[in-house]
Scaffold this motif. Sequence first.
Motif, PDB file in Angstrom:
ATOM      1  N   GLU A  89     -16.036  17.235 -51.533  1.00 56.06           N
ATOM      2  CA  GLU A  89     -15.573  17.858 -50.294  1.00 56.06           C
ATOM      3  C   GLU A  89     -14.898  16.878 -49.347  1.00 56.06           C
ATOM      4  N   ASP A  90     -14.931  15.596 -49.679  1.00 57.16           N
ATOM      5  CA  ASP A  90     -14.194  14.602 -48.888  1.00 57.16           C
ATOM      6  C   ASP A  90     -12.722  14.529 -49.303  1.00 57.16           C
ATOM      7  N   THR A  91     -12.368  15.255 -50.340  1.00 60.00           N
ATOM      8  CA  THR A  91     -10.987  15.261 -50.803  1.00 60.00           C
ATOM      9  C   THR A  91     -10.071  15.825 -49.719  1.00 60.00           C
ATOM     10  N   ALA A  92      -9.068  15.053 -49.343  1.00 65.27           N
ATOM     11  CA  ALA A  92      -8.161  15.452 -48.266  1.00 65.27           C
ATOM     12  C   ALA A  92      -7.089  14.380 -48.105  1.00 65.27           C
ATOM     13  N   VAL A  93      -6.093  14.695 -47.314  1.00 70.98           N
ATOM     14  CA  VAL A  93      -5.163  13.677 -46.820  1.00 70.98           C
ATOM     15  C   VAL A  93      -5.769  13.116 -45.541  1.00 70.98           C
ATOM     16  N   TYR A  94      -5.891  11.805 -45.505  1.00 74.44           N
ATOM     17  CA  TYR A  94      -6.482  11.122 -44.358  1.00 74.44           C
ATOM     18  C   TYR A  94      -5.375  10.510 -43.505  1.00 74.44           C
ATOM     19  N   TYR A  95      -5.468  10.776 -42.209  1.00 72.16           N
ATOM     20  CA  TYR A  95      -4.483  10.290 -41.257  1.00 72.16           C
ATOM     21  C   TYR A  95      -5.157   9.408 -40.211  1.00 72.16           C
ATOM     22  N   CYS A  96      -4.470   8.368 -39.794  1.00 72.47           N
ATOM     23  CA  CYS A  96      -4.921   7.671 -38.595  1.00 72.47           C
ATOM     24  C   CYS A  96      -3.923   7.974 -37.486  1.00 72.47           C
ATOM     25  N   ALA A  97      -4.406   7.850 -36.259  1.00 74.46           N
ATOM     26  CA  ALA A  97      -3.583   8.194 -35.115  1.00 74.46           C
ATOM     27  C   ALA A  97      -3.996   7.349 -33.926  1.00 74.46           C
ATOM     28  N   ALA A  98      -3.039   7.102 -33.041  1.00 72.50           N
ATOM     29  CA  ALA A  98      -3.292   6.321 -31.833  1.00 72.50           C
ATOM     30  C   ALA A  98      -3.354   7.227 -30.615  1.00 72.50           C
ATOM     31  N   ASP A  99      -4.290   6.905 -29.741  1.00 73.27           N
ATOM     32  CA  ASP A  99      -4.500   7.676 -28.517  1.00 73.27           C
ATOM     33  C   ASP A  99      -3.243   7.675 -27.656  1.00 73.27           C
ATOM     34  N   ARG A 100      -2.962   8.817 -27.039  1.00 74.71           N
ATOM     35  CA  ARG A 100      -1.780   8.894 -26.175  1.00 74.71           C
ATOM     36  C   ARG A 100      -2.000   8.242 -24.819  1.00 74.71           C
ATOM     37  N   ILE A 101      -3.268   7.978 -24.481  1.00 72.15           N
ATOM     38  CA  ILE A 101      -3.596   7.369 -23.191  1.00 72.15           C
ATOM     39  C   ILE A 101      -4.251   6.001 -23.431  1.00 72.15           C
ATOM     40  N   LEU A 102      -3.878   5.054 -22.590  1.00 66.17           N
ATOM     41  CA  LEU A 102      -4.397   3.699 -22.739  1.00 66.17           C
ATOM     42  C   LEU A 102      -5.824   3.568 -22.235  1.00 66.17           C
ATOM     43  N   TYR A 103      -6.550   2.652 -22.835  1.00 66.27           N
ATOM     44  CA  TYR A 103      -7.809   2.138 -22.310  1.00 66.27           C
ATOM     45  C   TYR A 103      -8.857   3.204 -21.996  1.00 66.27           C
ATOM     46  N   ARG A 104      -9.142   4.050 -22.938  1.00 66.07           N
ATOM     47  CA  ARG A 104     -10.211   4.996 -22.701  1.00 66.07           C
ATOM     48  C   ARG A 104     -11.079   5.111 -23.954  1.00 66.07           C
ATOM     49  N   ARG A 105     -12.247   5.674 -23.771  1.00 62.62           N
ATOM     50  CA  ARG A 105     -13.167   5.854 -24.882  1.00 62.62           C
ATOM     51  C   ARG A 105     -12.616   6.925 -25.810  1.00 62.62           C
ATOM     52  N   CYS A 106     -12.820   6.715 -27.084  1.00 64.81           N
ATOM     53  CA  CYS A 106     -12.212   7.626 -28.045  1.00 64.81           C
ATOM     54  C   CYS A 106     -12.963   8.949 -28.120  1.00 64.81           C
ATOM     55  N   VAL A 107     -12.214   9.975 -28.502  1.00 62.95           N
ATOM     56  CA  VAL A 107     -12.777  11.292 -28.769  1.00 62.95           C
ATOM     57  C   VAL A 107     -12.163  11.810 -30.056  1.00 62.95           C
ATOM     58  N   LEU A 108     -12.851  12.721 -30.694  1.00 65.98           N
ATOM     59  CA  LEU A 108     -12.344  13.264 -31.958  1.00 65.98           C
ATOM     60  C   LEU A 108     -11.605  14.571 -31.700  1.00 65.98           C
ATOM     61  N   SER A 109     -10.617  14.489 -30.871  1.00 63.31           N
ATOM     62  CA  SER A 109      -9.814  15.651 -30.518  1.00 63.31           C
ATOM     63  C   SER A 109      -8.370  15.385 -30.886  1.00 63.31           C
ATOM     64  N   ILE A 110      -7.822  16.188 -31.749  1.00 66.74           N
ATOM     65  CA  ILE A 110      -6.468  15.966 -32.247  1.00 66.74           C
ATOM     66  C   ILE A 110      -5.466  15.875 -31.110  1.00 66.74           C
ATOM     67  N   SER A 111      -5.639  16.670 -30.094  1.00 62.50           N
ATOM     68  CA  SER A 111      -4.662  16.730 -29.006  1.00 62.50           C
ATOM     69  C   SER A 111      -4.606  15.444 -28.187  1.00 62.50           C
ATOM     70  N   ASP A 112      -5.594  14.574 -28.339  1.00 59.07           N
ATOM     71  CA  ASP A 112      -5.597  13.314 -27.590  1.00 59.07           C
ATOM     72  C   ASP A 112      -4.786  12.220 -28.267  1.00 59.07           C
ATOM     73  N   TYR A 113      -4.231  12.504 -29.427  1.00 59.98           N
ATOM     74  CA  TYR A 113      -3.508  11.498 -30.188  1.00 59.98           C
ATOM     75  C   TYR A 113      -2.061  11.938 -30.387  1.00 59.98           C
ATOM     76  N   ASP A 114      -1.146  11.002 -30.187  1.00 61.44           N
ATOM     77  CA  ASP A 114       0.256  11.400 -30.305  1.00 61.44           C
ATOM     78  C   ASP A 114       1.079  10.507 -31.223  1.00 61.44           C
ATOM     79  N   THR A 115       0.459   9.504 -31.801  1.00 62.99           N
ATOM     80  CA  THR A 115       1.161   8.652 -32.766  1.00 62.99           C
ATOM     81  C   THR A 115       0.409   8.742 -34.080  1.00 62.99           C
TER      82      THR A 115
END
Length: 126
Positions: A89-115
Amino acid sequence: QLQVVESGGGLVQPGGSLRLSCAASGFTLDSRAIGWFRQAPGKEREGVSCISSSDGRTRYADSGKGRFTMSRDGVKNTVYLQMTNLKPEDTAVYYCAADRILYRRCVLSISDYDTWGQGTQVTVSS
């Protein structure tokens, strides 16, 4: 220009391990949080883990807790996702992404990443 590039995917048997890499350019890892996400066929993209910019704290979705470990290398400007005890069930395409806002604690929300990277395929199968 901000960019992230994933690598390290492949075919692995159930119970096996893989380490994914996410090489960042155009910014440093202490300025933007990085998230790992995955998308399986026919399913929505979901958060896997993330690492905060300033303190390097990590967060994990329930699916990866105890099996996945995220880390970073400031010299190489690269983030890693070590995955152990992999399941089909781990089978998938894995993506990394960079937060759209600088210097904040990370969250697992797709909308917070833009790169986003192009993704790397992970297939867990015997």
